[in-house]
Design an enzyme around this catalytic site. Sequence first.
Site, PDB file in Angstrom:
ATOM      1  N   CYS A 117      -1.155   9.330   0.098  1.00 40.86           N
ATOM      2  CA  CYS A 117      -2.105   8.396  -0.271  1.00 40.86           C
ATOM      3  C   CYS A 117      -3.473   9.146   0.270  1.00 40.86           C
ATOM      4  CB  CYS A 117      -1.873   6.951   0.211  1.00 40.86           C
ATOM      5  SG  CYS A 117      -2.991   5.810  -0.498  1.00 40.86           S
ATOM      6  N   CYS A 119      -6.147   6.919   1.200  1.00 42.04           N
ATOM      7  CA  CYS A 119      -6.725   5.873   2.069  1.00 42.04           C
ATOM      8  C   CYS A 119      -6.982   6.210   3.610  1.00 42.04           C
ATOM      9  CB  CYS A 119      -6.254   4.493   1.841  1.00 42.04           C
ATOM     10  SG  CYS A 119      -4.740   4.322   2.385  1.00 42.04           S
ATOM     11  N   CYS A 127      -8.043   4.426  -1.785  1.00 46.31           N
ATOM     12  CA  CYS A 127      -6.838   5.370  -2.156  1.00 46.31           C
ATOM     13  C   CYS A 127      -7.200   6.672  -2.874  1.00 46.31           C
ATOM     14  CB  CYS A 127      -5.603   4.659  -2.476  1.00 46.31           C
ATOM     15  SG  CYS A 127      -5.254   3.210  -1.380  1.00 46.31           S
ATOM     16  N   LYS A 199       3.447  -2.151  -6.335  1.00 42.17           N
ATOM     17  CA  LYS A 199       2.751  -2.393  -5.071  1.00 42.17           C
ATOM     18  C   LYS A 199       1.834  -3.173  -5.225  1.00 42.17           C
ATOM     19  CE  LYS A 199       0.188  -0.149  -1.470  1.00 42.17           C
ATOM     20  NZ  LYS A 199      -0.130   1.228  -0.993  1.00 42.17           N
ATOM     21  N   ARG A 209      -3.386  -1.613   8.630  1.00 45.68           N
ATOM     22  CA  ARG A 209      -4.569  -0.941   8.318  1.00 45.68           C
ATOM     23  C   ARG A 209      -5.253  -0.763   9.744  1.00 45.68           C
ATOM     24  NH1 ARG A 209      -6.408  -3.830   2.642  1.00 45.68           N
ATOM     25  NH2 ARG A 209      -4.551  -3.143   1.449  1.00 45.68           N
ATOM     26  N   ARG A 221      -8.553  -3.591  -2.642  1.00 45.37           N
ATOM     27  CA  ARG A 221      -7.794  -2.956  -3.663  1.00 45.37           C
ATOM     28  C   ARG A 221      -7.231  -3.664  -4.753  1.00 45.37           C
ATOM     29  NH1 ARG A 221      -7.594   1.097   0.306  1.00 45.37           N
ATOM     30  NH2 ARG A 221      -6.326   0.820   2.319  1.00 45.37           N
ATOM     31  N   GLU A 237       5.101  -1.823 -14.697  1.00 51.21           N
ATOM     32  CA  GLU A 237       4.904  -0.865 -13.688  1.00 51.21           C
ATOM     33  C   GLU A 237       5.913   0.215 -13.309  1.00 51.21           C
ATOM     34  OE1 GLU A 237       2.563   0.839 -12.308  1.00 51.21           O
ATOM     35  OE2 GLU A 237       0.653  -0.493 -12.168  1.00 51.21           O
ATOM     36  N   LYS A 252       6.892  -3.526  -2.721  1.00 50.16           N
ATOM     37  CA  LYS A 252       6.119  -3.624  -1.475  1.00 50.16           C
ATOM     38  C   LYS A 252       5.070  -4.904  -1.541  1.00 50.16           C
ATOM     39  CE  LYS A 252       2.919  -1.286   1.227  1.00 50.16           C
ATOM     40  NZ  LYS A 252       2.113  -0.157   0.889  1.00 50.16           N
ATOM     41  N   SER A 278       3.861  -4.418   7.432  1.00 51.11           N
ATOM     42  CA  SER A 278       3.403  -4.521   8.841  1.00 51.11           C
ATOM     43  C   SER A 278       3.015  -6.174   9.114  1.00 51.11           C
ATOM     44  CB  SER A 278       1.877  -3.844   9.216  1.00 51.11           C
ATOM     45  OG  SER A 278       1.078  -4.221   7.990  1.00 51.11           O
ATOM     46  N   TYR A 317       9.434  -1.884  10.322  1.00 55.78           N
ATOM     47  CA  TYR A 317       9.072  -1.462  11.529  1.00 55.78           C
ATOM     48  C   TYR A 317      10.339  -2.142  12.646  1.00 55.78           C
ATOM     49  CZ  TYR A 317       4.944  -0.557   9.111  1.00 55.78           C
ATOM     50  OH  TYR A 317       4.069   0.050   8.168  1.00 55.78           O
TER      51      TYR A 317
HETATM   52  C1  PBG Z   1      -1.457   3.365   1.964  1.00 51.15           C
HETATM   53  C2  PBG Z   1      -0.265   2.402   2.344  1.00 51.15           C
HETATM   54  C3  PBG Z   1      -0.716   0.933   2.894  1.00 51.15           C
HETATM   55  C4  PBG Z   1       0.749   0.716   3.338  1.00 51.15           C
HETATM   56  C5  PBG Z   1       1.684   1.756   3.225  1.00 51.15           C
HETATM   57  N1  PBG Z   1       0.886   2.696   2.501  1.00 51.15           N
HETATM   58  C6  PBG Z   1      -1.639   0.215   2.881  1.00 51.15           C
HETATM   59  C7  PBG Z   1      -2.425  -0.236   1.801  1.00 51.15           C
HETATM   60  O1  PBG Z   1      -1.829  -0.018   0.868  1.00 51.15           O
HETATM   61  O2  PBG Z   1      -3.369  -0.847   1.924  1.00 51.15           O
HETATM   62  C8  PBG Z   1       1.235  -0.616   3.966  1.00 51.15           C
HETATM   63  C9  PBG Z   1       2.153  -0.637   4.905  1.00 51.15           C
HETATM   64  C10 PBG Z   1       2.239  -2.050   5.718  1.00 51.15           C
HETATM   65  O3  PBG Z   1       1.576  -2.724   5.632  1.00 51.15           O
HETATM   66  O4  PBG Z   1       3.319  -1.995   6.605  1.00 51.15           O
HETATM   67  N2  PBG Z   1      -1.970   2.954   0.808  1.00 51.15           N
END
Ligand code: PBG
Length: 327
Positions: A117, A119, A127, A199, A209, A221, A237, A252, A278, A317
């Site tokens: 990515c 970002c 991104c 996603k 973040r 986003r 998708e 995700k 996260s 995690y």
């Molecule tokens: C990068 C990315 C993100 C996450 C994984 N790859 C952040 C986003 O898309 O904003 C999030 C992972 C997480 O919250 O644990 N684009």
Amino acid sequence: MNPTRRPRRLRADGVRSLVRETDLSASDLVAPVFVDATADERVPIESMPGHERVPVAEAVPRVEEVLDTGVEAVMVFGIPESKDERGTRAWAEDGVVQAAVRDIAAETDAYVVTDVCLCEYTEHGHCGLIEDEAADDPTLTVRNDETLDLLAKTAVSHAEAGADMVAPSAAMDGMVGAIRTALDDADYDEVPIMSYAAKFASAFYGPFRDAADGAPVFGDRRHYQMDPANGREAMREVALDVKEGADVLMVKPALPYLDVVSAVRREYDHPVAAYNVSGEYAMLHAAAEQGWLDLEEVAFESLLSIKRAGADLILTYFAEDLASRLD
Ligand code: PBG
């Protein structure tokens, strides 16, 4: 009246495990690891207790800690030494992920997946490439097609460094196809793609973040990640990514989207991955800290539920903390 059907018969000690439908093992889990080119020592990530950003020199010891728990795969995220308009450090040969992966591949047996990515690498935190005037006009958006080439270059640079699998997460249309073509052209036809196929634009990414320093400086986003309201669109998708050559299909976040995990499971015979993100981690920790939940129990139940819904592998995690309880 006595019941004639008694499901409780199979819930006694001794038989419970014989009839258990779902199990979880350390080999189902992928542990995210953060490597930070701006750090000269390990920095705890406050909103993700137990996780740290580590300097490149600590990437191998960090991955060895993961392997010691029984988890065999890692997902590497990078925080670059500098950011710019185009995110050029994302595909630099001496970039943070490339340097870390080179060491990890040379010195450990971990299966290494990399997040692809921009970002974390762009000044604006989006991104991909943005319209010139986007900062002043939030209706302007990330330029999809111009971004594809940069993502493809990034994926190839990760494969060159020794990544075993690449995981594009930028949510650009055509991203999987562009990366597949670029990998094949560079003779990395054996490197699989785990696509972040469904996603969602989720508020559950909040702590990440902070961890990866990839928050958008302006806007959000929602013009490239999916609307959380849309389950049928998720299937469209996923269908596109399958067509473009994705090897593993990821959903995700995980827990708030188990309906999508199970729909993808039913519809496709590809391996399905779910990213227990996260925010899903942070909220259980926060409640446990208050004494309101038993952390290990709710973490285990969460991952088991993600598997029950149909995931084959889980990015989480909790990987290291739970691995010792599994197998
Ligand atoms: C990068 C990315 C993100 C996450 C994984 N790859 C952040 C986003 O898309 O904003 C999030 C992972 C997480 O919250 O644990 N684009």
